[in-house]
Write an enzyme that holds these catalytic residues in place. Structure first.
Site, PDB file in Angstrom:
ATOM      1  N   PRO A  20      61.029  31.849 -15.729  1.00 49.78           N
ATOM      2  CA  PRO A  20      59.698  32.098 -15.158  1.00 49.78           C
ATOM      3  C   PRO A  20      59.823  32.986 -13.930  1.00 49.78           C
ATOM      4  CG  PRO A  20      60.472  29.883 -14.577  1.00 49.78           C
ATOM      5  CD  PRO A  20      61.475  30.457 -15.547  1.00 49.78           C
ATOM      6  N   MET A  21      58.975  33.986 -13.833  1.00 49.96           N
ATOM      7  CA  MET A  21      58.971  34.832 -12.635  1.00 49.96           C
ATOM      8  C   MET A  21      57.541  35.218 -12.280  1.00 49.96           C
ATOM      9  SD  MET A  21      62.336  37.241 -13.039  1.00 49.96           S
ATOM     10  CE  MET A  21      62.147  37.469 -14.810  1.00 49.96           C
ATOM     11  N   GLN A  75      54.717  27.055 -17.162  1.00 49.90           N
ATOM     12  CA  GLN A  75      55.198  26.374 -15.959  1.00 49.90           C
ATOM     13  C   GLN A  75      54.042  26.101 -15.003  1.00 49.90           C
ATOM     14  OE1 GLN A  75      57.365  28.067 -12.463  1.00 49.90           O
ATOM     15  NE2 GLN A  75      59.052  26.799 -13.179  1.00 49.90           N
ATOM     16  N   CYS A 105      60.385  26.464  -6.295  1.00 50.72           N
ATOM     17  CA  CYS A 105      59.816  27.522  -5.455  1.00 50.72           C
ATOM     18  C   CYS A 105      59.999  27.188  -3.970  1.00 50.72           C
ATOM     19  CB  CYS A 105      58.338  27.711  -5.790  1.00 50.72           C
ATOM     20  SG  CYS A 105      57.644  29.096  -4.877  1.00 50.72           S
ATOM     21  N   LYS A 144      62.158  22.506 -13.742  1.00 50.86           N
ATOM     22  CA  LYS A 144      63.066  23.546 -13.236  1.00 50.86           C
ATOM     23  C   LYS A 144      63.272  23.320 -11.742  1.00 50.86           C
ATOM     24  CE  LYS A 144      64.057  28.445 -13.032  1.00 50.86           C
ATOM     25  NZ  LYS A 144      63.637  28.895 -11.715  1.00 50.86           N
ATOM     26  N   GLY A 206      70.736  31.686 -12.782  1.00 52.50           N
ATOM     27  CA  GLY A 206      71.202  32.390 -11.593  1.00 52.50           C
ATOM     28  C   GLY A 206      72.320  33.363 -11.848  1.00 52.50           C
ATOM     29  N   ASP A 207      72.005  34.624 -11.582  1.00 52.30           N
ATOM     30  CA  ASP A 207      73.006  35.696 -11.544  1.00 52.30           C
ATOM     31  C   ASP A 207      73.624  36.061 -12.889  1.00 52.30           C
ATOM     32  OD1 ASP A 207      72.490  35.369  -8.842  1.00 52.30           O
ATOM     33  OD2 ASP A 207      74.252  34.118  -8.515  1.00 52.30           O
ATOM     34  N   GLY A 228      66.587  35.803 -15.381  1.00 53.35           N
ATOM     35  CA  GLY A 228      65.422  36.288 -14.650  1.00 53.35           C
ATOM     36  C   GLY A 228      65.555  37.764 -14.350  1.00 53.35           C
TER      37      GLY A 228
HETATM   38  C1  LIG Z   1      60.252  37.884  -8.733  1.00 54.07           C
HETATM   39  C2  LIG Z   1      60.674  36.482  -9.036  1.00 54.07           C
HETATM   40  C3  LIG Z   1      59.715  35.500  -9.266  1.00 54.07           C
HETATM   41  C4  LIG Z   1      60.107  34.187  -9.565  1.00 54.07           C
HETATM   42  N1  LIG Z   1      59.141  33.258  -9.850  1.00 54.07           N
HETATM   43  C5  LIG Z   1      59.508  32.012 -10.267  1.00 54.07           C
HETATM   44  C6  LIG Z   1      58.540  31.080 -10.698  1.00 54.07           C
HETATM   45  O1  LIG Z   1      57.332  31.369 -10.758  1.00 54.07           O
HETATM   46  N2  LIG Z   1      58.965  29.847 -11.079  1.00 54.07           N
HETATM   47  C7  LIG Z   1      60.302  29.492 -11.047  1.00 54.07           C
HETATM   48  O2  LIG Z   1      60.633  28.365 -11.414  1.00 54.07           O
HETATM   49  N3  LIG Z   1      61.237  30.367 -10.657  1.00 54.07           N
HETATM   50  C8  LIG Z   1      60.874  31.612 -10.285  1.00 54.07           C
HETATM   51  N4  LIG Z   1      61.837  32.526  -9.937  1.00 54.07           N
HETATM   52  C9  LIG Z   1      63.269  32.126 -10.021  1.00 54.07           C
HETATM   53  C10 LIG Z   1      63.860  32.527 -11.390  1.00 54.07           C
HETATM   54  O3  LIG Z   1      63.261  31.827 -12.455  1.00 54.07           O
HETATM   55  C11 LIG Z   1      65.391  32.297 -11.421  1.00 54.07           C
HETATM   56  O4  LIG Z   1      65.665  30.914 -11.353  1.00 54.07           O
HETATM   57  C12 LIG Z   1      66.111  33.002 -10.278  1.00 54.07           C
HETATM   58  O5  LIG Z   1      65.640  34.328 -10.124  1.00 54.07           O
HETATM   59  C13 LIG Z   1      67.630  33.054 -10.513  1.00 54.07           C
HETATM   60  O6  LIG Z   1      67.921  33.646 -11.749  1.00 54.07           O
HETATM   61  P1  LIG Z   1      68.328  35.214 -11.930  1.00 54.07           P
HETATM   62  O7  LIG Z   1      69.506  35.465 -11.069  1.00 54.07           O
HETATM   63  O8  LIG Z   1      68.610  35.302 -13.410  1.00 54.07           O
HETATM   64  O9  LIG Z   1      67.155  36.029 -11.501  1.00 54.07           O
HETATM   65  C14 LIG Z   1      61.480  33.830  -9.608  1.00 54.07           C
HETATM   66  C15 LIG Z   1      62.433  34.813  -9.347  1.00 54.07           C
HETATM   67  C16 LIG Z   1      62.053  36.124  -9.081  1.00 54.07           C
HETATM   68  C17 LIG Z   1      63.132  37.157  -8.829  1.00 54.07           C
END
Ligand SMILES: Cc1cc2nc3c(=O)[nH]c(=O)nc-3n(C[C@H](O)[C@H](O)[C@H](O)COP(=O)(O)O)c2cc1C
Length: 354
Positions: A20-21, A75, A105, A144, A206-207, A228
């Site tokens: 989710p983003m 979510q 969050c 989450k 993450g990452d 993400g």
């Molecule tokens: C722009 C952005 C918005 C995000 N919004 C949410 C969200 O709405 N809900 C959530 O649980 N995590 C949110 N995240 C966290 C991501 O779901 C993820 O856990 C985090 O970015 C780490 O993973 P990644 O390194 O693959 O990006 C967000 C991350 C980014 C970068």
């Protein structure tokens, strides 16, 4: 085994999930990612439980999805057990496959309302919320979370066990604390510890920015991997990871394909709320009628802003990426965006690889 996993009653074709983003994983983006293959589940942007229960138009819009995205997880965030349960019922009435609770969050605006990651500071209250939700709906409820609130309170293993006890069907763990926000690295050792603590599926987050990282991490104790930012840079990452995991050649993505992705994204965004012919859209009860479309000017503005947001990720690492980013940020109309994209992606040597 790289394919297939289950979350409660829902089976996923792949163990890779679009994380989710907020502001990014809208229905248009999710559809485009899903169409490329390899992605077992998509998760919406976080949606306010309060807004869902009160039927606020723009909130409901975040939760809308199309059949092409299935299975889909919506979510929600909030800190009140009764409202979270009622919001879960709205999600269920929209026929979504899964309802996910945001306990990650770190943004003060959310955390101060006893929602998001601040729930990890009050695990008993978080458990009351999830218990109310699992009692209210039949679809799987997932959570989450982050590693914990700060370095002194890493409690994901304990919170995961508590969530399992109150009926959560799976947990996803982003291995950073709220205090860390996005600095440092996601702690995959901790994520694996969580996976060893509970019987329900644990997904790591993450990452993961390359298909190789997804496959490698997916082969440890975790049931699945959330991606993400890696997907914002490379929406083909799921397809590539699925190919790698099954021993096939990793498909390369040409510049032309990358350009077409952006053009298609613009077209889908422009049609939001206008074109009802694309197949069934799932809306909350009471939203059987199409929303009034945004006025043309504000819709165009919205699309320009959405492209700026995606552009800031999508252009990273591309040849000429920083000039492209600047050009996208300066564009004030959809027409200008289309010509910038054509110039950068479609007009140079057509078969170049990004
Ligand atoms: C722009 C952005 C918005 C995000 N919004 C949410 C969200 O709405 N809900 C959530 O649980 N995590 C949110 N995240 C966290 C991501 O779901 C993820 O856990 C985090 O970015 C780490 O993973 P990644 O390194 O693959 O990006 C967000 C991350 C980014 C970068």
């Amino acid at each position: 085994m790289d394919r297939f996993m289950r979350i409660g009653s829902v089976s996923l074709d792949h163990r890779y999930v679009l994380a989710p983003m907020a502001g990014m994983t809208d229905t248009a983006f999710r559809r485009l990612v899903k169409a490329r293959g390899g992605c077992g589940l998509v998760v919406t942007e976080m949606v306010s439980s309060e807004g869902l229960v009160r039927g606020i138009d723009r909130t409901l819009e975040y939760a809308e999805y199309t059949e092409a995205e299935r299975p889909v997880s919506i979510q929600i965030f909030g800190g009140d057990p009764g409202k979270m349960a009622a919001a879960a019922q709205v999600v269920e009435a929209m026929q979504a496959d899964i309802v996910d609770v945001n306990m990650g969050c770190p943004v003060p605006k959310i955390a101060k309302h006893n929602a998001g990651c601040s729930l990890m500071r009050e695990p008993a209250h978080a458990a009351r919320i999830v218990r109310a939700m699992t009692a209210a709906v039949d679809i799987p409820v997932t959570v989450k979370m982050r590693a914990g609130w700060d370095d002194g309170s890493i409690n994901a293993p304990t919170v995961a066990r508590m969530m399992e006890d109150v009926g959560a069907a799976a947990v996803a763990v982003h291995g950073r604390t709220a205090r860390q926000s996005y600095s440092g690295e996601s702690d995959w050792d901790l994520i694996r510890t969580v996976a060893g603590e509970v019987a329900i599926p644990v997904l790591g987050s993450g990452d993961c920015v390359t298909p190789g990282q997804m496959v490698e991490r997916g082969r440890t104790q975790v049931a699945g991997v959330l991606v993400g930012r890696g997907a914002l840079r490379n929406p083909w990452i799921f397809q590539q990871a699925a190919a790698l995991a099954s021993g096939r050649a990793v498909p390369e993505v040409s510049l032309v394909e990358r350009g077409r992705f952006l053009l298609e994204y613009i077209d889908l965004l422009l049609r939001e709320g206008l074109d009802e012919s694309r197949g069934f859209r799932h809306r909350a009860p009471g939203m059987a009628q199409a929303r009034p479309p945004r006025p043309a000017r504000s819709r165009e503005r919205w699309v320009v802003n959405k492209l700026r947001a995606l552009g800031s990720w999508y252009t990273k690492g591309l040849h000429g990426g920083s000039q492209l980013r600047t050009a996208i940020n300066r564009a004030e109309s959809v027409e200008a965006l289309r010509s910038i994209i054509s110039l950068h992606f479609l007009e140079p040597a057509g078969d170049a690889v990004a």
